[in-house]
Design a protein around this motif. Structure first.
Motif, PDB file in Angstrom:
ATOM      1  N   ALA A 120       0.821  -1.149  -0.092  1.00 46.86           N
ATOM      2  CA  ALA A 120      -0.117   0.251  -0.032  1.00 46.86           C
ATOM      3  C   ALA A 120       0.891   1.211  -0.053  1.00 46.86           C
ATOM      4  CB  ALA A 120      -0.879  -0.186   1.501  1.00 46.86           C
ATOM      5  N   ILE A 121       2.063   1.162   0.844  1.00 51.70           N
ATOM      6  CA  ILE A 121       2.892   2.410   0.784  1.00 51.70           C
ATOM      7  C   ILE A 121       3.320   2.598  -0.571  1.00 51.70           C
ATOM      8  CG2 ILE A 121       5.104   3.299   1.820  1.00 51.70           C
ATOM      9  CD1 ILE A 121       4.263   2.270   4.403  1.00 51.70           C
ATOM     10  N   ASP A 122       4.099   1.427  -1.110  1.00 51.20           N
ATOM     11  CA  ASP A 122       4.442   1.439  -2.577  1.00 51.20           C
ATOM     12  C   ASP A 122       3.656   2.058  -3.620  1.00 51.20           C
ATOM     13  OD1 ASP A 122       6.840   0.637  -1.551  1.00 51.20           O
ATOM     14  OD2 ASP A 122       6.485  -1.745  -2.411  1.00 51.20           O
ATOM     15  N   CYS A 123       2.329   1.777  -3.559  1.00 51.88           N
ATOM     16  CA  CYS A 123       1.344   2.152  -4.339  1.00 51.88           C
ATOM     17  C   CYS A 123       0.883   3.605  -3.866  1.00 51.88           C
ATOM     18  CB  CYS A 123      -0.119   1.279  -4.290  1.00 51.88           C
ATOM     19  SG  CYS A 123       0.417  -0.161  -4.805  1.00 51.88           S
ATOM     20  N   GLY A 124       1.346   4.305  -3.125  1.00 51.58           N
ATOM     21  CA  GLY A 124       1.007   5.675  -2.808  1.00 51.58           C
ATOM     22  C   GLY A 124      -0.382   6.042  -1.992  1.00 51.58           C
ATOM     23  N   VAL A 125      -0.867   4.926  -1.336  1.00 46.83           N
ATOM     24  CA  VAL A 125      -2.154   5.050  -0.717  1.00 46.83           C
ATOM     25  C   VAL A 125      -2.085   6.350   0.115  1.00 46.83           C
ATOM     26  CG1 VAL A 125      -3.768   3.884   0.724  1.00 46.83           C
ATOM     27  CG2 VAL A 125      -2.924   2.486  -0.957  1.00 46.83           C
ATOM     28  N   GLY A 126      -3.155   7.046  -0.030  1.00 46.67           N
ATOM     29  CA  GLY A 126      -3.190   8.286   0.541  1.00 46.67           C
ATOM     30  C   GLY A 126      -3.068   8.084   2.184  1.00 46.67           C
ATOM     31  N   CYS A 127      -4.020   7.398   2.632  1.00 44.36           N
ATOM     32  CA  CYS A 127      -4.277   7.169   4.179  1.00 44.36           C
ATOM     33  C   CYS A 127      -4.672   5.875   4.510  1.00 44.36           C
ATOM     34  CB  CYS A 127      -5.278   8.165   4.606  1.00 44.36           C
ATOM     35  SG  CYS A 127      -5.666   8.220   6.179  1.00 44.36           S
ATOM     36  N   PHE A 128      -4.082   5.222   5.696  1.00 40.91           N
ATOM     37  CA  PHE A 128      -4.433   4.057   6.221  1.00 40.91           C
ATOM     38  C   PHE A 128      -5.370   4.265   7.237  1.00 40.91           C
ATOM     39  CE2 PHE A 128      -0.705   0.905   5.723  1.00 40.91           C
ATOM     40  CZ  PHE A 128      -0.335   1.310   4.524  1.00 40.91           C
ATOM     41  N   VAL A 129      -6.171   3.350   7.326  1.00 38.89           N
ATOM     42  CA  VAL A 129      -7.190   3.215   8.593  1.00 38.89           C
ATOM     43  C   VAL A 129      -6.761   2.123   9.488  1.00 38.89           C
ATOM     44  CG1 VAL A 129      -9.417   3.025   9.576  1.00 38.89           C
ATOM     45  CG2 VAL A 129      -9.090   4.181   7.075  1.00 38.89           C
ATOM     46  N   ALA A 130      -5.776   2.558  10.509  1.00 37.46           N
ATOM     47  CA  ALA A 130      -5.134   1.684  11.515  1.00 37.46           C
ATOM     48  C   ALA A 130      -6.123   0.900  12.308  1.00 37.46           C
ATOM     49  CB  ALA A 130      -4.141   2.215  12.032  1.00 37.46           C
ATOM     50  N   ASP A 131      -5.912  -0.320  12.574  1.00 36.31           N
ATOM     51  CA  ASP A 131      -7.088  -1.039  13.279  1.00 36.31           C
ATOM     52  C   ASP A 131      -6.617  -1.266  14.861  1.00 36.31           C
ATOM     53  OD1 ASP A 131      -9.620  -2.471  12.368  1.00 36.31           O
ATOM     54  OD2 ASP A 131      -8.923  -3.455  14.051  1.00 36.31           O
ATOM     55  N   GLY A 132      -5.301  -1.017  14.963  1.00 30.47           N
ATOM     56  CA  GLY A 132      -4.681  -1.431  16.495  1.00 30.47           C
ATOM     57  C   GLY A 132      -3.340  -1.055  16.360  1.00 30.47           C
ATOM     58  N   GLU A 133      -2.641  -1.123  17.987  1.00 30.30           N
ATOM     59  CA  GLU A 133      -1.302  -0.676  17.822  1.00 30.30           C
ATOM     60  C   GLU A 133      -0.314  -1.569  17.441  1.00 30.30           C
ATOM     61  OE1 GLU A 133      -0.367   0.213  21.779  1.00 30.30           O
ATOM     62  OE2 GLU A 133      -2.479   0.393  22.444  1.00 30.30           O
ATOM     63  N   GLN A 134      -0.541  -2.877  16.983  1.00 27.71           N
ATOM     64  CA  GLN A 134       0.296  -3.803  16.246  1.00 27.71           C
ATOM     65  C   GLN A 134       0.453  -3.101  15.009  1.00 27.71           C
ATOM     66  OE1 GLN A 134      -0.516  -7.826  17.216  1.00 27.71           O
ATOM     67  NE2 GLN A 134      -1.160  -7.389  19.329  1.00 27.71           N
ATOM     68  N   GLU A 135      -0.485  -2.998  14.492  1.00 27.63           N
ATOM     69  CA  GLU A 135      -0.576  -2.350  13.021  1.00 27.63           C
ATOM     70  C   GLU A 135       0.341  -1.259  12.856  1.00 27.63           C
ATOM     71  OE1 GLU A 135      -4.278  -2.029  10.815  1.00 27.63           O
ATOM     72  OE2 GLU A 135      -2.990  -0.454   9.582  1.00 27.63           O
ATOM     73  N   LEU A 136       0.016  -0.094  13.905  1.00 23.75           N
ATOM     74  CA  LEU A 136       1.049   0.926  13.721  1.00 23.75           C
ATOM     75  C   LEU A 136       2.397   0.672  13.913  1.00 23.75           C
ATOM     76  CD1 LEU A 136      -1.224   3.115  16.673  1.00 23.75           C
ATOM     77  CD2 LEU A 136      -1.135   3.168  14.058  1.00 23.75           C
ATOM     78  N   ASP A 137       2.842  -0.197  15.023  1.00 21.62           N
ATOM     79  CA  ASP A 137       4.238  -0.642  14.870  1.00 21.62           C
ATOM     80  C   ASP A 137       4.868  -1.066  13.563  1.00 21.62           C
ATOM     81  OD1 ASP A 137       4.498   0.264  17.554  1.00 21.62           O
ATOM     82  OD2 ASP A 137       3.906  -1.907  18.264  1.00 21.62           O
ATOM     83  N   ALA A 138       4.106  -1.776  12.716  1.00 23.45           N
ATOM     84  CA  ALA A 138       4.414  -2.322  11.613  1.00 23.45           C
ATOM     85  C   ALA A 138       4.568  -1.364  10.568  1.00 23.45           C
ATOM     86  CB  ALA A 138       3.459  -3.426  11.159  1.00 23.45           C
ATOM     87  N   ALA A 139       3.298  -0.530  10.507  1.00 21.79           N
ATOM     88  CA  ALA A 139       3.539   0.479   9.438  1.00 21.79           C
ATOM     89  C   ALA A 139       4.553   1.785   9.842  1.00 21.79           C
ATOM     90  CB  ALA A 139       2.044   1.067   9.639  1.00 21.79           C
ATOM     91  N   ASN A 140       4.736   2.010  11.164  1.00 22.56           N
ATOM     92  CA  ASN A 140       5.895   3.077  11.257  1.00 22.56           C
ATOM     93  C   ASN A 140       7.400   2.406  10.963  1.00 22.56           C
ATOM     94  OD1 ASN A 140       6.910   5.338  12.850  1.00 22.56           O
ATOM     95  ND2 ASN A 140       7.853   3.710  13.977  1.00 22.56           N
ATOM     96  N   ARG A 141       7.459   1.107  11.079  1.00 22.88           N
ATOM     97  CA  ARG A 141       8.720   0.552  10.682  1.00 22.88           C
ATOM     98  C   ARG A 141       8.855   0.666   9.259  1.00 22.88           C
ATOM     99  NH1 ARG A 141       8.627  -4.671   9.385  1.00 22.88           N
ATOM    100  NH2 ARG A 141       7.151  -5.119  11.005  1.00 22.88           N
ATOM    101  N   ILE A 142       7.886   0.081   8.589  1.00 25.94           N
ATOM    102  CA  ILE A 142       8.113  -0.008   7.039  1.00 25.94           C
ATOM    103  C   ILE A 142       7.958   1.396   6.358  1.00 25.94           C
ATOM    104  CG2 ILE A 142       6.809  -0.873   5.152  1.00 25.94           C
ATOM    105  CD1 ILE A 142       5.655  -3.185   7.009  1.00 25.94           C
ATOM    106  N   ALA A 143       7.198   2.312   6.975  1.00 26.03           N
ATOM    107  CA  ALA A 143       7.310   3.454   6.349  1.00 26.03           C
ATOM    108  C   ALA A 143       8.643   4.166   6.464  1.00 26.03           C
ATOM    109  CB  ALA A 143       6.201   4.565   7.149  1.00 26.03           C
ATOM    110  N   GLY A 144       9.268   4.040   7.889  1.00 27.41           N
ATOM    111  CA  GLY A 144      10.539   4.547   8.141  1.00 27.41           C
ATOM    112  C   GLY A 144      11.566   4.010   7.150  1.00 27.41           C
ATOM    113  N   GLU A 145      11.163   2.812   6.844  1.00 29.84           N
ATOM    114  CA  GLU A 145      12.267   1.842   5.898  1.00 29.84           C
ATOM    115  C   GLU A 145      12.206   2.595   4.331  1.00 29.84           C
ATOM    116  OE1 GLU A 145      11.876  -2.449   8.122  1.00 29.84           O
ATOM    117  OE2 GLU A 145      11.066  -2.209   6.059  1.00 29.84           O
TER     118      GLU A 145
END
Ligand code: LLP
Length: 433
Positions: A120-145
């Motif tokens: 989704a990040i590679d495709c340039g999706v404008g916004c995520f609707v995050a469902d919980g804290e574990q997803e936030l951690d993963a998204a933060n790590r991958i966005a950072g990379e």
């Protein structure tokens, strides 16, 4: 007729979007999904214009692609300037292939994998609707990379019972979706999101359920009430002023004449008054409101045509009419006991006094499109029309019993064209090694 885009012509045939359904069945074969493109576009404009007029700011509808997802739908959404809600990499991929501008896409899901997030990040999706804290951690790590800062809405559960069937009621505290306000988890979710450098919280989301008849406006207004109170509390505690309040989808549609007709524009206007007043009373800058309609955009733009086969009469018991499709193209009665309105398209003016179950061709007794319907005396070869099948029919179709999925034919300004072709037997085997 159950919907205003259905009529009867001089030959006594059912028409849909002004076209003769029998001609369409002959031309494209059955089973056949029809979708009234003009009606879909009208609905998009109704939502978009009403929200812009009465809510202002960046308020807008997001089409919930899960209701009917194929390339042509996203082309239509692109042309209509509608934002979209997508729930899987498959939906993202389909939208990409339609040339959909991904900055207008919101990515949902209660269990996004690392692969989904990266895609989704590679495709340039404008916004995520995050469902919980574990997803936030993963998204933060991958966005950072990837060196990006990803916009996020936080999905919260306001604890509302929308009075619909259980499988689609999602806003209750014990839901698998989102973080509950009542338990304090929503606050912890926000605090955690604020601590992550590669994510930007731009608002809150909730979705109370689907096929909701909010005739007195209480369901959505109650949800907004709880969400805005939470917004105010978080503003006071953490200084967070969200740009968006996303209240999800769910407006119900008429499947039978016992269902009420929702006046969507009136409902949105009443919601707008409520949201603005509530925000003002709390001293909040009113957030832009997002809604996520799926069913109410496409459901009554759809009709499925079948050919009747065996008519079985069991004296003293019941009658069956079998059609050339079934739970493979419409699993909704099997799953939810959903109601449908059914006509014999070539006998649209005949009296309907033959009580029967309309059933499919699959090898199981639960393969029922609709029990106990009244039809004119049916015969093999009749064309059976099931109405209001535009949402969650093609989208939920399967190949059970190795049955190919029907084509989707769009009807626009008196013309018909194939948007999704009929599956072939070879299509069924294309992944068999
Ligand atoms: N937003 C979210 C977060 C959702 O979960 C849904 C539907 C929608 C929007 C769109 O809701 P709509 O406006 O279409 O009601 N397969 C079921 C419906 C499942 C709905 C799932 N979520 C059915 O056939 O009735």
């Amino acid at each position: 007729m159950i919907c205003e885009n259905i009529g009867i012509n001089a030959s006594g045939h059912l028409t849909f979007s002004g076209l003769d359904s029998i001609d369409l069945a002959k031309k494209h074969g059955t089973p056949l999904y029809l979708l009234d493109e003009d009606r879909i576009r009208d609905r998009c404009r109704l939502y978009k214009n009403t929200m812009q007029e009465c809510l202002g700011g960046d308020s807008r509808p997001l089409y919930a692609g899960k209701a009917a997802c194929f390339k042509r739908m996203y082309e239509i959404m692109r042309e209509e300037g509608l934002s979209v809600d997508l729930v899987s990499p498959g939906e993202i991929h389909t939208a990409m292939k339609a040339g959909y501008p991904m900055e207008n896409a919101f990515f949902h899901g209660n269990n996004k994998t690392d692969g989904d997030i990266a895609y989704a990040i590679d495709c340039g999706v404008g916004c995520f609707v995050a469902d919980g804290e574990q997803e936030l951690d993963a998204a933060n790590r991958i966005a950072g990379e990837k060196g990006v800062c990803q916009n996020m809405l936080l999905r919260l559960t306001p604890g509302i019972d929308p009075h619909t069937y259980d499988a689609v009621a999602t806003g209750k505290v014990d839901s698998k979706f989102g973080s509950a306000i009542e338990t304090g988890q929503a606050e912890a979710f926000l605090k955690h999101a604020l601590s992550l450098p590669n994510l930007k919280v731009i608002g809150y989301h909730c979705h109370v359920g689907s096929q909701v008849f909010d005739e007195d406006g209480t369901v959505y207004q109650d949800a907004a009430d709880i969400m805005l109170a939470f917004t105010k509390e978080m503003l006071d505690k953490y200084g967070v002023q969200p740009k968006y309040l996303n209240l999800g989808g769910g407006y119900g549609v008429r499947y039978t004449d016992r269902d009420p007709q929702i006046d969507i524009a009136a409902n949105i206007r009443a919601l707008a008054v409520f949201v603005k007043e509530k925000a003002e009373s709390l001293g909040l800058v009113c957030p832009s409101v997002l809604l996520e309609p799926g069913r109410s955009i496409v459901a009554d733009a759809g009709m499925t045509l079948y050919t009747a086969g065996t008519v079985k009469r069991i004296p003293g018991y019941k009658n069956y009419v079998s059609v050339d499709g079934g739970m493979t193209d419409n699993p909704r009665y099997a799953l939810y006991g959903s109601k449908y309105t059914i006509y014999i398209a070539n006998k649209a003016t005949a009296e309907a006094n033959f009580r029967c179950d309309v059933v499919g061709r699959c090898c199981e007794s639960g393969d029922i499109i609709q029990p106990a319907v009244l039809l004119p005396e049916p015969e093999r070869g009749d064309i059976i029309a099931v109405c209001t099948t535009g949402a969650y029919n093609y989208a939920m179709a399967s190949n059970y019993n190795r049955i190919p999925r029907p084509p989707v034919v769009m009807l626009s300004q008196g013309n018909d064209y194939v948007a999704v072709r009929r599956e072939t037997y070879d299509d069924l085997m294309k992944n068999d090694i």
